[in-house]
Design an enzyme around this catalytic site. Structure first.
Site, PDB file in Angstrom:
ATOM      1  N   ASP A 117       0.815  -1.207   0.000  1.00  0.00           N
ATOM      2  CA  ASP A 117       0.000   0.000   0.000  1.00  0.00           C
ATOM      3  C   ASP A 117       0.854   1.265   0.000  1.00  0.00           C
ATOM      4  O   ASP A 117       1.920   1.315   0.615  1.00  0.00           O
ATOM      5  CB  ASP A 117      -0.907  -0.010   1.238  1.00  0.00           C
ATOM      6  CG  ASP A 117      -1.822   1.186   1.306  1.00  0.00           C
ATOM      7  OD1 ASP A 117      -2.648   1.349   0.389  1.00  0.00           O
ATOM      8  OD2 ASP A 117      -1.706   1.977   2.264  1.00  0.00           O
ATOM      9  N   GLU A 168       1.130  -0.376  -5.085  1.00  0.00           N
ATOM     10  CA  GLU A 168       0.195   0.710  -5.355  1.00  0.00           C
ATOM     11  C   GLU A 168       1.034   1.984  -5.434  1.00  0.00           C
ATOM     12  O   GLU A 168       1.401   2.563  -4.415  1.00  0.00           O
ATOM     13  CB  GLU A 168      -0.852   0.835  -4.247  1.00  0.00           C
ATOM     14  CG  GLU A 168      -1.910   1.874  -4.597  1.00  0.00           C
ATOM     15  CD  GLU A 168      -2.413   2.684  -3.417  1.00  0.00           C
ATOM     16  OE1 GLU A 168      -3.402   3.409  -3.583  1.00  0.00           O
ATOM     17  OE2 GLU A 168      -1.811   2.617  -2.332  1.00  0.00           O
TER      18      GLU A 168
END
EC number: 2.4.1.18
Length: 633
Positions: free
Chosen positions: A311, A364
């Site tokens: 993330d 990401e």
């Protein structure tokens, strides 16, 4: 045994690797470890180099700080360890840390294997014994995670997928329901939003306190093992969303762990995240890198996880991320790149692919940082995959436009092909696109209800045919109208209605076609797998391209993104013969008008679009169609 001579688990080799920043399995030596039945009790080891004293407090000693003191190692590691004879499986505990200034802190174990259910914050002594039944999957998963494999990922927030009587689900109960659903729908993988332990449910798991513990909200570690096991036995890969970018400052967590900024940077210009009011890891500290890399390997090692989606990588790469002028410190060369975070990401990917070459990592990363998914030897960050945020933004921006205006935004849909092969991309329509007032996917679509469903079906057809692996957040597959909320469950009742059920049926068939046709996935990341046929028909908002595999028949993909049916639309194709209409988002069984090409069409020797043969096609309104050419030509 004598408590003064504990079994030592943390070795000199562990100390060397911890100091060096290359320890990939700290969970084997730090944290709590139950001793054998004959020895009894448990061994504890914790890194707290600046503490004045450390002891273990827990249910077995009445939470008294003077019963089970830990001793500092003689070396310079800052590790405290000791044996607690009264400790037992399931017991809650914390570390009682007295700082150099005399402050008393009660901290959860950073390497706890399990924790009390929130809002309680203690760790629990736990064993990870489990008899896995997924040997067939584990031995054969390499080709399923490969870059030339079909990958259709269902992104899941476990707490709000399905609930019984609005109760939190249990890993063990959800497993067979989810496995049945994913197998029926044809998804290849499930990606879990963070299930690492977190104190605030509303953070969706993105503010982690337990980097080695599955959240107790949904059950025990063995319950989660069973969850993964069941999915593997049904042929479904399990990916975890993992958050090494920041952590919350809850008093029981990692922040100021031994009274100093141990895990985080001390300077708020480096150690405080202004967007999320969280702490940022000090990636320059060797022990912190070892801690994070060990967490990554832990999930692959102990829980048979097939890959990690990392993330907020962009927030790690840039020192000025979400900061104004004067709120950040340049690197040693005066630049904005976080050199220490880059080194950490190198070490992370090096460790994952060294230990588990059949697993995958995905970043990401929302900027144009180069070579995110290129090997370390080439100067890349070493990830296997990268989320294509540009494709997502451009596609949704285009689809939101009224079809009458789409001609003015035509190249929002063609631009992704310019850079499609610079990275190994995943095309994400994730939870981030259906929260915080952004509306659901179906409600982003213009027009009346029929046109909204047709637009969404056409967009999914375009997405599944576009180069790149696929990721769709739960609820999107049946066009849930309500914006996602972590409370409650999805609107499953909608699947029984015509429009929503039609989208769900179409997604099921689209996944089937996707997995059956190597041209849709085998050459996702090389230019040889893609060719434009018609990228420039702005007036009619028609797009057409070819997808190819290493061998076998090419596919022609045609999108008509206005509600106007097109007849006798001429498109050049690379070979003559019969072209079969494999898939049509406008089929009646999906809720469409049922218009198309009667299943097949023969190419004519008419030159068009640089090809000697061409097809004269009927293009349904607001649709994507896929045609398969002859195997040889």
């Amino acid at each position: 045994m004598n408590p003064s001579t504990p079994t030592r688990i943390f070795s000199d080799a562990d100390a060397h690797l911890l100091r060096e920043g290359t320890h990939a399995r700290l969970y084997q030596s730090l944290g709590s470890h139950l001793n054998s039945a004959s020895e009894g009790g448990a061994h504890f080891a914790v890194w707290a180099p600046n503490a004045a004293s450390v002891s273990v407090i827990g249910e077995w000693n009445g939470w008294q700080g003077d019963v089970d003191p830990l001793q500092p190692r003689a070396d310079s590691t800052g590790v405290w360890e000791g044996h607690c004879p009264g400790a037992h499986h399931g017991a809650a505990y914390k570390y009682r840390i007295v700082t150099q200034g005399g402050q008393v802190l009660e901290k959860a174990d950073p390497l706890a294997l399990y924790g009390e259910e929130a809002p309680a914050t203690a760790s629990r002594l736990w064993s990870l014994e489990y008899e896995w039944q997924d040997a067939d999957w584990m031995q054969a998963r390499a080709p399923r995670n490969a870059l030339d494999a079909p990958m259709s990922i269902y992104e899941l927030h476990l707490g709000s997928w399905r609930r019984q009587d609005n109760e939190m689900p249990n890993y063990r109960d959800v497993a067979p329901q989810l496995a049945d659903y994913l197998a029926d729908m044809g998804f290849t993988h499930v990606e879990l939003m963070p299930i690492t332990e977190h104190p605030f449910y509303g953070s969706w798991g993105y503010q982690t306190t337990g980097y080695f513990a599955p959240t107790s909200r949904y059950g025990t570690p063995q319950d989660f093992m069973h969850f993964v096991d069941v999915l593997h036995q049904r042929g479904i890969g399990v990916l975890l969303d993992w958050v090494p970018s920041h952590f919350p400052t809850d008093a029981h967590g990692l922040a100021e762990f031994d009274g100093t900024h141990l895990y985080e940077h001390g300077d708020p210009r480096q150690g405080f995240h202004p967007e999320w009011n969280t702490a940022i890891f000090n990636y320059g500290r060797n022990e912190v890198r070892s801690f994070l890399v060990s967490s990554a390997i832990f999930w692959l090692d102990k829980y048979h996880i097939d890959g990690l989606r990392v993330d907020a990588v962009a927030s790690m790469l840039y020192l000025d991320y979400a900061r104004k002028e004067g709120e950040w410190i340049p690197n040693q060369w005066g630049g904005r790149e976080n050199l220490e975070a880059i080194d950490f990401l190198h070490e992370l990917n090096r460790a994952v692919y060294r230990e588990y070459p059949d697993a995958s990592t995905a970043a990401e990363e929302s900027t144009a940082w180069p070579m995110v998914s290129r090997p370390l030897e080439m100067g890349g960050l070493g990830f296997g995959l990268k989320w294509n945020m540009g494709w997502m933004h451009d596609t949704l921006a285009y689809m939101k436009e009224d079809p009458i205006n789409r001609r003015y935004h035509h190249h929002k849909l063609t631009f992704s092909a310019v850079y499609a092969f610079t990275e190994n991309f995943v095309l994400p329509l994730s939870h981030d696109e259906v929260v915080y007032g952004k509306g659901s996917l179906i409600n982003k679509m213009p027009g009346d209800a029929w046109q909204q469903f047709a637009n969404l079906r056409a967009m999914f057809g375009y997405m599944w045919a576009h180069p790149g692996k696929k990721l769709l957040f739960m609820g999107g597959e049946f066009a849930q109208r309500r914006e996602w909320t972590h409370e409650g469950q999805l609107e499953w009742w909608a699947c029984g209605t015509e429009g929503h059920g039609g989208v769900q049926h179409m997604l099921r068939e689209l996944n089937r076609v996707y997995r059956a046709e190597p041209s849709l996935y085998e050459l996702d990341f090389v230019a040889e797998g893609f060719d434009w046929v018609e990228p420039n028909d702005e007036a009619m908002s028609v797009f057409a391209f070819l997808r190819r595999s290493r061998s076998g028949a090419p596919l022609l993909v045609v999108c008509n993104l206005t509600p106007v049916p097109r007849t006798n639309y001429l498109l050049g194709v690379p070979q003559g013969g019969i072209w079969h209409e494999l898939f049509n988002t406008d089929a009646r069984e999906y809720g469409g008008s049922g218009w198309g090409n009667l299943g097949e069409i023969e190419a004519a020797p008419v030159r068009s679009h640089g090809h000697a043969q061409s097809l004269s096609l009927n293009l349904p309104p607001l649709s994507t169609i896929i045609l398969k050419g002859p195997a040889h030509g």
